[in-house]
Write a protein that holds these residues in place. Structure first.
Motif, PDB file in Angstrom:
ATOM      1  N   UNK A   1      -2.453   3.727  -9.911  1.00 19.97           N
ATOM      2  CA  UNK A   1      -1.724   3.206  -8.910  1.00 19.97           C
ATOM      3  C   UNK A   1      -2.417   3.504  -7.432  1.00 19.97           C
ATOM      4  N   UNK A   2      -3.036   4.801  -7.302  1.00 16.78           N
ATOM      5  CA  UNK A   2      -3.617   4.860  -6.286  1.00 16.78           C
ATOM      6  C   UNK A   2      -4.894   4.088  -5.913  1.00 16.78           C
ATOM      7  N   UNK A   3      -5.566   3.723  -7.088  1.00 18.97           N
ATOM      8  CA  UNK A   3      -6.777   3.087  -7.147  1.00 18.97           C
ATOM      9  C   UNK A   3      -6.415   1.296  -6.440  1.00 18.97           C
ATOM     10  N   UNK A   4      -5.162   0.957  -7.102  1.00 19.22           N
ATOM     11  CA  UNK A   4      -4.649  -0.262  -6.696  1.00 19.22           C
ATOM     12  C   UNK A   4      -4.422  -0.426  -4.977  1.00 19.22           C
TER      13      UNK A   4
ATOM     14  N   UNK B   1       0.763  -1.121   0.146  1.00 17.90           N
ATOM     15  CA  UNK B   1       0.130  -0.101  -0.158  1.00 17.90           C
ATOM     16  C   UNK B   1       0.828   1.225  -0.069  1.00 17.90           C
ATOM     17  N   UNK B   2       1.998   1.149  -0.358  1.00 18.97           N
ATOM     18  CA  UNK B   2       2.760   2.510  -0.567  1.00 18.97           C
ATOM     19  C   UNK B   2       3.187   2.619  -2.025  1.00 18.97           C
ATOM     20  N   UNK B   3       3.196   3.963  -2.173  1.00 17.09           N
ATOM     21  CA  UNK B   3       3.461   4.333  -3.737  1.00 17.09           C
ATOM     22  C   UNK B   3       4.960   5.070  -3.914  1.00 17.09           C
ATOM     23  N   UNK B   4       5.142   5.059  -5.083  1.00 19.18           N
ATOM     24  CA  UNK B   4       6.488   5.805  -5.462  1.00 19.18           C
ATOM     25  C   UNK B   4       6.610   5.934  -6.893  1.00 19.18           C
ATOM     26  N   UNK B   5       7.199   7.144  -7.176  1.00 18.35           N
ATOM     27  CA  UNK B   5       7.575   7.386  -8.770  1.00 18.35           C
ATOM     28  C   UNK B   5       8.736   6.583  -9.198  1.00 18.35           C
ATOM     29  N   UNK B   6       9.023   6.739 -10.671  1.00 15.65           N
ATOM     30  CA  UNK B   6      10.246   5.861 -10.944  1.00 15.65           C
ATOM     31  C   UNK B   6      11.400   7.161 -11.389  1.00 15.65           C
ATOM     32  N   UNK B   7      11.169   8.248 -10.423  1.00  8.76           N
ATOM     33  CA  UNK B   7      11.923   9.282 -10.732  1.00  8.76           C
ATOM     34  C   UNK B   7      13.547   8.954 -10.434  1.00  8.76           C
ATOM     35  N   UNK B   8      13.605   8.112  -9.297  1.00  6.70           N
ATOM     36  CA  UNK B   8      15.021   7.580  -8.812  1.00  6.70           C
ATOM     37  C   UNK B   8      15.014   6.288  -9.035  1.00  6.70           C
ATOM     38  N   UNK B   9      15.488   5.772  -9.872  1.00  5.10           N
ATOM     39  CA  UNK B   9      15.555   4.384 -10.083  1.00  5.10           C
ATOM     40  C   UNK B   9      16.991   3.956 -10.473  1.00  5.10           C
ATOM     41  N   UNK B  10      17.419   2.924  -9.767  1.00  3.46           N
ATOM     42  CA  UNK B  10      18.731   2.448 -10.099  1.00  3.46           C
ATOM     43  C   UNK B  10      19.154   1.009 -10.132  1.00  3.46           C
ATOM     44  N   UNK B  11      19.948   0.689 -10.873  1.00  5.79           N
ATOM     45  CA  UNK B  11      20.270  -0.714 -10.764  1.00  5.79           C
ATOM     46  C   UNK B  11      20.982  -1.274  -9.592  1.00  5.79           C
ATOM     47  N   UNK B  12      21.297  -2.522  -9.757  1.00  8.39           N
ATOM     48  CA  UNK B  12      21.759  -3.160  -8.207  1.00  8.39           C
ATOM     49  C   UNK B  12      23.038  -2.817  -7.764  1.00  8.39           C
TER      50      UNK B  12
END
Ligand SMILES: Nc1nc2c(ncn2[C@@H]2O[C@H](COP(=O)(O)OP(=O)(O)OP(=O)(O)O)[C@@H](O)[C@H]2O)c(=O)[nH]1
Ligand SMILES: [Mg+2]
Length: 505
Positions: free
Chosen positions: A280-283, A231-242
């Motif tokens: 995303x919020x509906x989910x 139930x937590x939301x996030x954007x993909x603005x900061x996305x990193x590989x491993x």
């Protein structure tokens, strides 16, 4: 929409295998992955014990010379982390069961094995530490056989590779074996779908905020999309590989890090990605509804003994669960812990304020510190705060606390019995009684209870004892004696006087 489904079907692709490494504590899982990655994360872990799951991608040429990706998930072997192993298995396609050739099959080897079976994963047994002088590959194979794990050449078809994770012996064979199994099973995914997967790790960073490592099981995640994890939301603005490098896009089997969650997503929860925030919020609303339902059901089960309110703070979210599991094992009818709050981060002033409401509260930190402002505040609040970096030390301490705080019971312990054979009436308000000790001993000063036909009818105290008209301090089983008894009860022939003490248990 037939058009769409044809398109999706046609874009189904083989995806890299996700391999979970499981086994008993210290059997060499992290060392194996360390060797595979040629880096050195093991040394950085407290006491060398893996306390959370970690994910890495490696590249390896297959037998045809093609560069292939394999994703590895490390799991902790300590008993407390069974949930993490289960989750690791549920996120994976293939398992490696690491067994030390020195120790053979141990409790968590079997637990890991059962988890692998339940998850229906193809697996390889890696017999590790073969470089050690006491390593015994044959004995380990027999150990496995005894537990019904039938290796190739031992009446079964389970592939195994003897390895030394430390020296690297056999590790290459293991990698080739993984690729072979992956080819046999042809794990596929559809990169044209929106990504979904599993949250593997989550933590709160004082500088960056809440981040989580997510393993993409299928589909593609692009910048501009929205991710709902539990139930937590996030954007993909900061996305990193491993490796921590910023990326704009990721696809199946890759572990990625997303930063900026609204709240800490539950480790092990699945995530879905959406093109719009609204979707995303509906989910998330749906997920929340389900969660509330579950919570209501759980609350009914809470029991009524004495409780110790506890606040748990850890460095990563996965550890909270491990600690909760340990705590649930300690709870009993007499006394139980009630988790009033748990979270990731240092122990701060608001934790202390919450703990300060009830003087029985305790705060435990795992791989976290008590902040200095909080320490000052605690000069006056005096909440009991303890921090740990090894799980079993934490559980040992909680056990001591339970022992210290559990409700005490006063128990009557009978140390002697006397059967009344004769009564001689009263002298100076005290009764004179003659009888025989039939069990244990009766002493001057003993408290007694008067039993008539097995019922207690009153109590009293032995003021004096005589044997053969001579005063004595104690009379033992089998002897006759005379007693001067202080009691409000009129003792009669046939009554039994039981000398007792009160024991606190
Ligand atoms: N000689 C030798 N030592 C090994 C080998 N593999 C692991 N070790 C040692 O065994 C110890 C435990 O190894 P880890 O890799 O931390 O074990 P683990 O299975 O990850 O342990 P947990 O994560 O706590 O379950 C370390 O001291 C390693 O150096 C090996 O092949 N040979
Ligand atoms: Mg480890």
């Amino acid at each position: 929409m037939p058009e769409n489904s044809t398109k999706n079907f046609s874009s189904t692709k083989v995806r890299p295998p996700v391999v979970v490494v499981m086994g008993h504590v210290d059997h060499g899982k992290s060392t194996l992955l360390d060797f595979i990655r040629k880096s050195n994360i093991v040394d950085g872990e407290a006491g060398g014990i893996t306390q959370h799951i970690s994910a890495y991608e490696v590249l390896r040429k297959d037998e045809k010379g093609l560069e292939r990706t394999i994703t590895f998930l490390d799991t902790p072997g300590h008993e407390a982390f069974s949930k993490m192993r289960t989750r690791g298995a549920s996120a994976a396609d293939i398992a490696i069961l690491v067994v030390s050739a020195e120790d053979g099959v141990k409790a968590q080897t079997l637990e890991a094995y059962n988890t692998i079976l339940e998850s229906k994963l193809p697996y390889i047994v890696a017999i590790n530490k073969i470089d050690k002088p006491n390593a015994n590959i044959e004995k380990t194979k027999n150990d496995l056989l005894e537990k019904g794990i039938y290796l190739e050449g031992m009446g079964g078809d389970i592939p195994f590779v003897p390895i030394s994770a430390k020296a690297g012996t056999g590790v290459d064979d293991l990698l080739l074996m993984i690729l072979l199994i992956a080819d046999m099973h042809e794990f596929t995914g559809n990169p044209s779908h929106n990504a979904n997967g599993i949250v593997i790790e989550a933590k709160r960073d004082p500088k960056r905020g809440i981040s989580a490592t997510c393993l993409i099981k299928d589909g593609t995640l692009k910048s501009g999309m929205f991710v709902a994890a539990g139930d937590s939301l996030v954007t993909t603005r900061i996305m990193e590989n491993f490796l921590g490098k910023p990326i704009k896009e990721a696809t199946f089997s890759s572990p990625i890090k997303l930063v900026g969650f609204e709240k800490i997503p539950e480790v092990g929860s699945t995530f879905e990605s959406f093109n719009t925030k609204k979707e995303a919020e509906e989910y998330i609303y749906e997920v929340k509804d389900e969660k509330d339902d579950r919570k209501n059901k759980n609350e009914i089960k809470e029991h009524l003994g004495k409780t110790i309110p506890i606040i748990i703070k850890t460095d990563v979210a996965g550890t909270i669960e491990a600690i909760e599991k340990e705590i649930s094992k300690l709870n009993n009818d007499e006394i139980s812990f009630k988790i009033i709050n748990s979270g990731v981060g240092n122990i701060n002033e608001s934790d202390l304020k919450m703990g300060g409401v009830d003087k029985e509260s305790i705060i435990v930190g795992f791989n976290t510190k008590l902040e200095s402002g909080a320490r000052d505040l605690n000069e006056s609040l005096k909440v009991r705060v303890e921090t740990f970096d090894i799980i079993y030390k934490l559980t040992d301490w909680l056990k001591e606390l339970i022992e210290e705080r559990r409700p005490r019971q006063e128990v009557v312990e009978v140390i002697g019995k006397l059967k009344v054979l004769k009564t001689f009436g009263e002298t100076k308000g005290k009764q004179v009684v003659g009888g025989k000790v039939i069990d244990g001993r009766i002493s001057v000063g003993s408290n007694i209870r008067v039993m008539r036909r097995d019922f207690e009818i009153g109590t009293g105290r032995i003021a004096e004892l005589q044997m053969n008209k001579i005063k004595t301090k104690e009379v033992l089983d089998g002897s006759d004696c005379g007693i001067l008894l202080e009691s409000k009860i009129d003792v009669a022939t046939g009554d039994v006087l039981e000398a007792f003490i009160i024991v606190i248990k």
